[in-house]
Design a protein around this motif. Structure first.
Motif, PDB file in Angstrom:
ATOM      1  N   GLU A   2     -19.824  24.703  18.815  1.00 35.48           N
ATOM      2  CA  GLU A   2     -19.434  23.359  18.403  1.00 35.48           C
ATOM      3  C   GLU A   2     -20.491  22.830  17.447  1.00 35.48           C
ATOM      4  N   ARG A   3     -20.032  22.293  16.330  1.00 42.47           N
ATOM      5  CA  ARG A   3     -20.927  21.719  15.325  1.00 42.47           C
ATOM      6  C   ARG A   3     -20.627  20.234  15.208  1.00 42.47           C
ATOM      7  N   ILE A   4     -21.676  19.427  15.351  1.00 41.16           N
ATOM      8  CA  ILE A   4     -21.552  17.983  15.204  1.00 41.16           C
ATOM      9  C   ILE A   4     -22.185  17.626  13.864  1.00 41.16           C
ATOM     10  N   ASN A   5     -21.357  17.172  12.920  1.00 41.07           N
ATOM     11  CA  ASN A   5     -21.791  16.859  11.566  1.00 41.07           C
ATOM     12  C   ASN A   5     -22.456  15.484  11.503  1.00 41.07           C
ATOM     13  N   PRO A   6     -23.161  15.186  10.408  1.00 42.16           N
ATOM     14  CA  PRO A   6     -23.828  13.889  10.289  1.00 42.16           C
ATOM     15  C   PRO A   6     -22.888  12.686  10.391  1.00 42.16           C
ATOM     16  N   ASP A   7     -21.629  12.856   9.967  1.00 41.06           N
ATOM     17  CA  ASP A   7     -20.683  11.746  10.042  1.00 41.06           C
ATOM     18  C   ASP A   7     -20.012  11.631  11.413  1.00 41.06           C
ATOM     19  N   GLY A   8     -20.401  12.472  12.363  1.00 47.71           N
ATOM     20  CA  GLY A   8     -19.860  12.410  13.715  1.00 47.71           C
ATOM     21  C   GLY A   8     -18.675  13.323  13.951  1.00 47.71           C
ATOM     22  N   LYS A   9     -18.135  13.939  12.894  1.00 48.47           N
ATOM     23  CA  LYS A   9     -17.003  14.854  13.074  1.00 48.47           C
ATOM     24  C   LYS A   9     -17.467  16.095  13.813  1.00 48.47           C
ATOM     25  N   ARG A  10     -16.577  16.625  14.629  1.00 49.09           N
ATOM     26  CA  ARG A  10     -16.883  17.832  15.400  1.00 49.09           C
ATOM     27  C   ARG A  10     -15.998  18.975  14.928  1.00 49.09           C
ATOM     28  N   GLN A  11     -16.626  20.134  14.793  1.00 49.78           N
ATOM     29  CA  GLN A  11     -15.888  21.349  14.475  1.00 49.78           C
ATOM     30  C   GLN A  11     -16.158  22.317  15.616  1.00 49.78           C
ATOM     31  N   SER A  12     -15.127  23.046  16.042  1.00 46.36           N
ATOM     32  CA  SER A  12     -15.354  23.966  17.157  1.00 46.36           C
ATOM     33  C   SER A  12     -14.656  25.302  16.906  1.00 46.36           C
ATOM     34  N   TRP A  13     -15.173  26.302  17.575  1.00 46.10           N
ATOM     35  CA  TRP A  13     -14.666  27.669  17.507  1.00 46.10           C
ATOM     36  C   TRP A  13     -14.879  28.261  18.887  1.00 46.10           C
ATOM     37  N   ASP A  43     -28.474  12.738   6.459  1.00 47.36           N
ATOM     38  CA  ASP A  43     -27.734  13.932   6.059  1.00 47.36           C
ATOM     39  C   ASP A  43     -28.137  15.171   6.848  1.00 47.36           C
ATOM     40  N   HIS A  44     -29.290  15.153   7.485  1.00 49.92           N
ATOM     41  CA  HIS A  44     -29.756  16.310   8.251  1.00 49.92           C
ATOM     42  C   HIS A  44     -29.602  16.127   9.753  1.00 49.92           C
ATOM     43  N   GLN A  45     -28.769  15.206  10.182  1.00 49.79           N
ATOM     44  CA  GLN A  45     -28.495  15.011  11.599  1.00 49.79           C
ATOM     45  C   GLN A  45     -27.325  15.910  12.009  1.00 49.79           C
ATOM     46  N   ILE A  46     -27.591  17.207  12.042  1.00 50.78           N
ATOM     47  CA  ILE A  46     -26.581  18.207  12.395  1.00 50.78           C
ATOM     48  C   ILE A  46     -27.024  18.862  13.697  1.00 50.78           C
ATOM     49  N   LEU A  47     -26.077  19.119  14.572  1.00 45.78           N
ATOM     50  CA  LEU A  47     -26.374  19.844  15.806  1.00 45.78           C
ATOM     51  C   LEU A  47     -25.297  20.898  16.007  1.00 45.78           C
ATOM     52  N   GLU A  48     -25.719  22.135  16.227  1.00 42.10           N
ATOM     53  CA  GLU A  48     -24.795  23.218  16.561  1.00 42.10           C
ATOM     54  C   GLU A  48     -25.121  23.674  17.977  1.00 42.10           C
ATOM     55  N   PRO A  51     -31.351  21.247  11.990  1.00 39.13           N
ATOM     56  CA  PRO A  51     -32.182  21.428  10.793  1.00 39.13           C
ATOM     57  C   PRO A  51     -33.609  20.954  11.042  1.00 39.13           C
ATOM     58  N   HIS A  52     -34.544  21.568  10.342  1.00 36.10           N
ATOM     59  CA  HIS A  52     -35.948  21.194  10.452  1.00 36.10           C
ATOM     60  C   HIS A  52     -36.164  19.809   9.858  1.00 36.10           C
ATOM     61  N   GLN A  53     -36.834  18.947  10.585  1.00 39.96           N
ATOM     62  CA  GLN A  53     -37.186  17.611  10.098  1.00 39.96           C
ATOM     63  C   GLN A  53     -38.673  17.618   9.757  1.00 39.96           C
ATOM     64  N   SER A  54     -38.997  17.648   8.475  1.00 41.51           N
ATOM     65  CA  SER A  54     -40.393  17.779   8.061  1.00 41.51           C
ATOM     66  C   SER A  54     -41.171  16.472   8.151  1.00 41.51           C
ATOM     67  N   LEU A  55     -40.493  15.341   8.245  1.00 46.14           N
ATOM     68  CA  LEU A  55     -41.175  14.058   8.296  1.00 46.14           C
ATOM     69  C   LEU A  55     -40.826  13.363   9.612  1.00 46.14           C
ATOM     70  N   PRO A  56     -41.760  13.384  10.590  1.00 43.61           N
ATOM     71  CA  PRO A  56     -41.488  12.705  11.858  1.00 43.61           C
ATOM     72  C   PRO A  56     -41.491  11.184  11.671  1.00 43.61           C
ATOM     73  N   PRO A  57     -40.994  10.418  12.634  1.00 45.14           N
ATOM     74  CA  PRO A  57     -40.930   8.959  12.483  1.00 45.14           C
ATOM     75  C   PRO A  57     -42.292   8.311  12.187  1.00 45.14           C
ATOM     76  N   GLN A  58     -43.364   8.798  12.800  1.00 42.92           N
ATOM     77  CA  GLN A  58     -44.697   8.254  12.516  1.00 42.92           C
ATOM     78  C   GLN A  58     -45.082   8.490  11.061  1.00 42.92           C
ATOM     79  N   GLY A  59     -44.836   9.686  10.565  1.00 41.38           N
ATOM     80  CA  GLY A  59     -45.141  10.012   9.178  1.00 41.38           C
ATOM     81  C   GLY A  59     -44.298   9.199   8.214  1.00 41.38           C
ATOM     82  N   TYR A  60     -43.062   8.920   8.597  1.00 36.49           N
ATOM     83  CA  TYR A  60     -42.156   8.100   7.787  1.00 36.49           C
ATOM     84  C   TYR A  60     -42.742   6.696   7.609  1.00 36.49           C
ATOM     85  N   ALA A  61     -43.160   6.081   8.700  1.00 33.64           N
ATOM     86  CA  ALA A  61     -43.724   4.733   8.639  1.00 33.64           C
ATOM     87  C   ALA A  61     -45.032   4.723   7.850  1.00 33.64           C
TER      88      ALA A  61
END
Length: 160
Positions: free
Chosen positions: A94-105, A77-82, A20-30
């Protein structure tokens, strides 16, 4: 674009990473939290040294920490990787959800089908993969234009 194609070392033909797109980088967050804290302290200047300061301070601190909690929760909540791997014989998602669960196909890449549902999906231009009796979504968190581009990329990747 929040996805890119790579060539892994394991002999697989191609690999696609989506996030997912992260609109606020760590520098902008601080910077945002620091500026918010500074601006919230401006109303405290006239009451410095008085008892009223201690009455206002908890509410202002609660506002700053509430903002921090909301930003942290949104980022978490947006720490998703496919990861889609297209090999010579098979395709694996393979999808890695924010809670660490993995789903695969996975299925045979020659039987896999890419489809785009223009209006009947949960989001416009909904992209799915069909194969082995299952239909899985891919890139549902992308914007409309990115899903259209992803559909074209996937079509060309599966026809090679």
């Amino acid at each position: 674009m929040p996805y890119n194609w790579t060539r892994p070392q394991t002999g697989a033909e191609r690999e696609l990473h989506l996030w997912p797109h992260q609109s606020l980088p760590p520098q902008g967050y601080a910077r945002f939290l620091g500026l918010t804290a500074a601006l919230i302290c401006v109303p405290l200047i006239p009451v410095l040294g008085s008892v009223l300061l201690w009455g206002l301070l908890p509410f202002l601190l609660l506002a700053v920490f509430g903002m921090k909690w909301a930003l942290d929760r949104s980022r978490r909540d947006h720490q998703i990787l496919e990861v889609l791997t297209i090999g010579p014989q098979d395709a694996r998602l393979e999808r890695i959800n924010p809670d660490g669960k993995r789903q695969s196909w996975h299925c045979n890449r020659h039987w896999a089908r890419v489809e785009m549902h223009d209006h009947d999906g949960p989001v416009p231009h909904y992209v799915t993969l069909h194969g082995c009796g299952r239909e899985v979504e891919i890139g549902a968190f992308l914007s409309e234009e990115e899903r259209v581009a992803l559909y074209g990329d996937l079509k060309s990747a599966f026809t090679r």
